[in-house]
Design an enzyme around this catalytic site. Structure first.
Site, PDB file in Angstrom:
ATOM      1  N   GLY A  12       0.732  -1.120  -0.028  1.00 24.93           N
ATOM      2  CA  GLY A  12       0.032  -0.176  -0.025  1.00 24.93           C
ATOM      3  C   GLY A  12       0.853   1.352   0.026  1.00 24.93           C
ATOM      4  O   GLY A  12       0.472   2.332   0.329  1.00 24.93           O
ATOM      5  N   SER A  13       2.106   1.166  -0.301  1.00 23.87           N
ATOM      6  CA  SER A  13       2.951   2.421  -0.360  1.00 23.87           C
ATOM      7  C   SER A  13       2.269   3.476  -1.658  1.00 23.87           C
ATOM      8  O   SER A  13       2.327   4.641  -1.233  1.00 23.87           O
ATOM      9  CB  SER A  13       4.327   2.228  -0.668  1.00 23.87           C
ATOM     10  OG  SER A  13       4.386   1.767  -2.077  1.00 23.87           O
ATOM     11  N   ASN A  14       1.635   3.121  -2.529  1.00 27.90           N
ATOM     12  CA  ASN A  14       1.018   3.777  -3.625  1.00 27.90           C
ATOM     13  C   ASN A  14      -0.197   4.542  -2.886  1.00 27.90           C
ATOM     14  O   ASN A  14      -0.586   5.857  -3.063  1.00 27.90           O
ATOM     15  CB  ASN A  14       0.634   3.273  -4.813  1.00 27.90           C
ATOM     16  CG  ASN A  14       2.088   3.187  -5.906  1.00 27.90           C
ATOM     17  OD1 ASN A  14       2.406   4.464  -6.235  1.00 27.90           O
ATOM     18  ND2 ASN A  14       2.555   1.877  -5.902  1.00 27.90           N
ATOM     19  N   LYS A  63     -14.238 -14.860  -8.290  1.00 30.75           N
ATOM     20  CA  LYS A  63     -14.259 -13.362  -8.568  1.00 30.75           C
ATOM     21  C   LYS A  63     -15.482 -12.881  -8.446  1.00 30.75           C
ATOM     22  O   LYS A  63     -15.714 -11.650  -8.215  1.00 30.75           O
ATOM     23  CB  LYS A  63     -13.637 -13.420 -10.085  1.00 30.75           C
ATOM     24  CG  LYS A  63     -13.504 -12.408 -10.580  1.00 30.75           C
ATOM     25  CD  LYS A  63     -12.887 -12.700 -11.926  1.00 30.75           C
ATOM     26  CE  LYS A  63     -12.718 -11.414 -12.676  1.00 30.75           C
ATOM     27  NZ  LYS A  63     -11.217 -11.494 -13.476  1.00 30.75           N
ATOM     28  N   MET A  88      -3.900  -6.750  -7.293  1.00 34.23           N
ATOM     29  CA  MET A  88      -3.497  -7.998  -8.233  1.00 34.23           C
ATOM     30  C   MET A  88      -4.513  -9.076  -8.760  1.00 34.23           C
ATOM     31  O   MET A  88      -4.383  -9.996  -8.705  1.00 34.23           O
ATOM     32  CB  MET A  88      -2.219  -8.902  -7.388  1.00 34.23           C
ATOM     33  CG  MET A  88      -1.100  -7.858  -7.114  1.00 34.23           C
ATOM     34  SD  MET A  88      -0.494  -6.906  -8.660  1.00 34.23           S
ATOM     35  CE  MET A  88       1.131  -6.600  -8.193  1.00 34.23           C
ATOM     36  N   ARG A  89      -5.748  -8.356  -9.126  1.00 41.06           N
ATOM     37  CA  ARG A  89      -6.666  -9.000  -9.733  1.00 41.06           C
ATOM     38  C   ARG A  89      -7.022  -8.386 -11.061  1.00 41.06           C
ATOM     39  O   ARG A  89      -6.912  -7.195 -11.191  1.00 41.06           O
ATOM     40  CB  ARG A  89      -7.937  -9.035  -8.822  1.00 41.06           C
ATOM     41  CG  ARG A  89      -7.763  -9.554  -7.413  1.00 41.06           C
ATOM     42  CD  ARG A  89      -7.821 -11.094  -7.465  1.00 41.06           C
ATOM     43  NE  ARG A  89      -7.580 -11.609  -6.101  1.00 41.06           N
ATOM     44  CZ  ARG A  89      -7.869 -12.958  -5.814  1.00 41.06           C
ATOM     45  NH1 ARG A  89      -8.357 -13.927  -6.851  1.00 41.06           N
ATOM     46  NH2 ARG A  89      -7.912 -13.557  -4.624  1.00 41.06           N
ATOM     47  N   ILE A  90      -7.513  -9.253 -11.974  1.00 40.06           N
ATOM     48  CA  ILE A  90      -8.027  -8.694 -13.134  1.00 40.06           C
ATOM     49  C   ILE A  90      -9.596  -8.622 -13.172  1.00 40.06           C
ATOM     50  O   ILE A  90     -10.319  -9.362 -12.624  1.00 40.06           O
ATOM     51  CB  ILE A  90      -7.935  -9.508 -14.402  1.00 40.06           C
ATOM     52  CG1 ILE A  90      -6.387 -10.089 -14.275  1.00 40.06           C
ATOM     53  CG2 ILE A  90      -8.264  -9.084 -15.899  1.00 40.06           C
ATOM     54  CD1 ILE A  90      -5.425  -9.273 -14.411  1.00 40.06           C
ATOM     55  N   HIS A 107       1.287   0.907 -13.084  1.00 48.83           N
ATOM     56  CA  HIS A 107       2.052  -0.387 -13.383  1.00 48.83           C
ATOM     57  C   HIS A 107       3.702   0.127 -13.284  1.00 48.83           C
ATOM     58  O   HIS A 107       3.955   1.140 -13.940  1.00 48.83           O
ATOM     59  CB  HIS A 107       1.658  -0.854 -14.702  1.00 48.83           C
ATOM     60  CG  HIS A 107       2.523  -2.079 -14.957  1.00 48.83           C
ATOM     61  ND1 HIS A 107       2.190  -3.179 -14.526  1.00 48.83           N
ATOM     62  CD2 HIS A 107       3.365  -2.348 -15.965  1.00 48.83           C
ATOM     63  CE1 HIS A 107       3.030  -4.162 -14.864  1.00 48.83           C
ATOM     64  NE2 HIS A 107       3.759  -3.674 -15.757  1.00 48.83           N
TER      65      HIS A 107
HETATM   66  C1  GAR Z   1       3.353  -1.265  -7.434  1.00 46.66           C
HETATM   67  O1  GAR Z   1       4.446  -1.094  -7.844  1.00 46.66           O
HETATM   68  C2  GAR Z   1       2.381  -1.066  -8.603  1.00 46.66           C
HETATM   69  O2  GAR Z   1       2.923  -0.335  -9.600  1.00 46.66           O
HETATM   70  C3  GAR Z   1       2.420  -2.584  -8.842  1.00 46.66           C
HETATM   71  O3  GAR Z   1       2.278  -3.341  -7.466  1.00 46.66           O
HETATM   72  C4  GAR Z   1       3.258  -2.444  -6.547  1.00 46.66           C
HETATM   73  C5  GAR Z   1       2.394  -2.273  -5.277  1.00 46.66           C
HETATM   74  O4  GAR Z   1       3.041  -1.439  -4.311  1.00 46.66           O
HETATM   75  N1  GAR Z   1       1.385  -3.238  -9.701  1.00 46.66           N
HETATM   76  C6  GAR Z   1       1.577  -3.946 -10.695  1.00 46.66           C
HETATM   77  O5  GAR Z   1       2.361  -4.841 -10.835  1.00 46.66           O
HETATM   78  C7  GAR Z   1      -0.020  -4.159 -11.419  1.00 46.66           C
HETATM   79  N2  GAR Z   1       0.497  -5.020 -12.526  1.00 46.66           N
HETATM   80  P1  GAR Z   1       2.480  -0.782  -3.249  1.00 46.66           P
HETATM   81  O6  GAR Z   1       1.306  -1.963  -2.550  1.00 46.66           O
HETATM   82  O7  GAR Z   1       3.469  -0.646  -2.229  1.00 46.66           O
HETATM   83  O8  GAR Z   1       1.587   0.293  -3.709  1.00 46.66           O
END
Ligand code: GAR
Length: 196
Positions: A12-14, A63, A88-90, A107
């Protein structure tokens, strides 16, 4: 006001970087809830500590159940944007079509190169000299959909995978909230919408 839900699967850093910018007043949005498909996602604790409602989606039951719960929450909380931050789900085509142009993802590579769950590592293993991050609208394919913004990250001579990962995440944290701000303000329009 933009009512958003943030979907996560892990650290969850984003999500945190977006919440920081909302708190500081740089991004105008209300976070209705943070939801995860994984009950053990570390980001859920971070959201709770900021007094944001958290939810676990029952993807373990399939799903369809996971998405039905998500749709229910969105309706109940009047959410108009879904922000995927390491989810990480479509999503199904049905859900995507219902919210077309209102689901955003980040991404950690320059799409259309290196989609999937290991974008940073795949770019590193391939030996590219420039990689980066992409924010895009979501469709029902993996890391696919209209590109809204990209930020390149150059691979340095003395980089290892870890140092590259750190720079990619820093780039993500810089790019995501800015792109959301442009999108929410109407300044950035999806290409299809813009050409109408
Ligand atoms: C991030 O780097 C995001 O871009 C990636 O998962 C990470 C989650 O990090 N997403 C993908 O790879 C999507 N295909 P976070 O939980 O620290 O935000």
């Amino acid at each position: 006001m933009n009512r958003i839900a943030i979907l996560i699967s892990g650290r969850g850093s984003n999500m945190d970087a977006i919440l920081d910018r909302i708190q500081s007043g740089h991004l105008e949005a209300q976070v209705a809830f943070v939801a995860s498909d994984r009950p053990d996602a570390k980001g859920l604790e971070k959201a709770k500590s900021r007094a944001i409602p958290t939810e676990v989606l029952p993807y373990g039951d399939g799903k369809a159940k996971g998405e039905a719960a998500l749709q229910n929450l969105m309706d109940r909380h009047d959410v108009n944007w879904l922000v995927l931050a390491g989810f990480m789900r479509i999503l199904s085509e049905e859900l995507v079509l219902r919210h077309q142009g209102r689901i955003v993802n980040i991404h950690p590579a320059l799409l259309p190169s290196f989609p999937g769950a290991h974008g940073i590592e795949d770019a590193w293993d391939f030996g590219v000299k420039v990689t980066g991050v992409t924010v895009h609208l979501v469709d029902h394919l993996v890391d696919h959909g209209e590109i809204l913004a990209q930020l390149p990250v150059r691979i340095k001579q003395d980089d290892d995978l870890e140092s590259l990962e750190r720079r990619i995440h820093r780039a993500e944290h810089r790019l995501y909230w800015r792109t959301l701000r442009s999108l929410f303000s109407g300044e950035l329009k999806g290409r299809k919408e813009g050409s109408k």
